[in-house]
Design a protein around this motif. Structure first.
Motif: not given
Length: 107
Positions: A78-88
């Motif tokens: 999973i792309p890092a920016d998508v993982r960060e968005a899911l977390e946020d």
């Protein structure tokens, strides 16, 4: 303007709800004749009468846990920016790898 209140008599008992059976065995179900009559009346009114199909459980294939990919490998796909968005946005974290049975997937 004067409002008047009437006293409530202490002898008046509150209405009690009708008694319900305490055990499922005490419930009386309609017999076959009553059910047939009900279904016939429903057909006459034009209501669709369908029998509920029995749920057939398909045997799930045994999954070897060693054959499942590691959680870290899947998360890294999973792309890092998508993982960060899911977390946020959702405070979503990936905690396990699980195979989903085919019967729960949309076709």
């Amino acid at each position: 303007m004067v409002a008047s209140l009437q006293p409530v008599s202490p002898e008046a008992e509150p209405e009690t709800p009708p008694e319900t059976p305490e055990t499922p065995e005490a419930v009386e179900w309609p017999d076959d004749a009553a059910e047939s009559a009900f279904l016939a009346e429903a057909r006459e009114r034009g209501e669709p009468v369908k029998a509920t199909p029995a749920v057939v459980e398909m045997a799930e294939e045994a999954v070897d846990p060693k054959a499942m990919p590691k959680l870290d490998d899947l998360v890294n796909r999973i792309p890092a920016d998508v993982r960060e968005a899911l977390e946020d946005l959702f405070r979503a974290r990936f905690v396990r790898v699980q195979r989903v049975p085919k019967r729960v997937l949309k076709r």
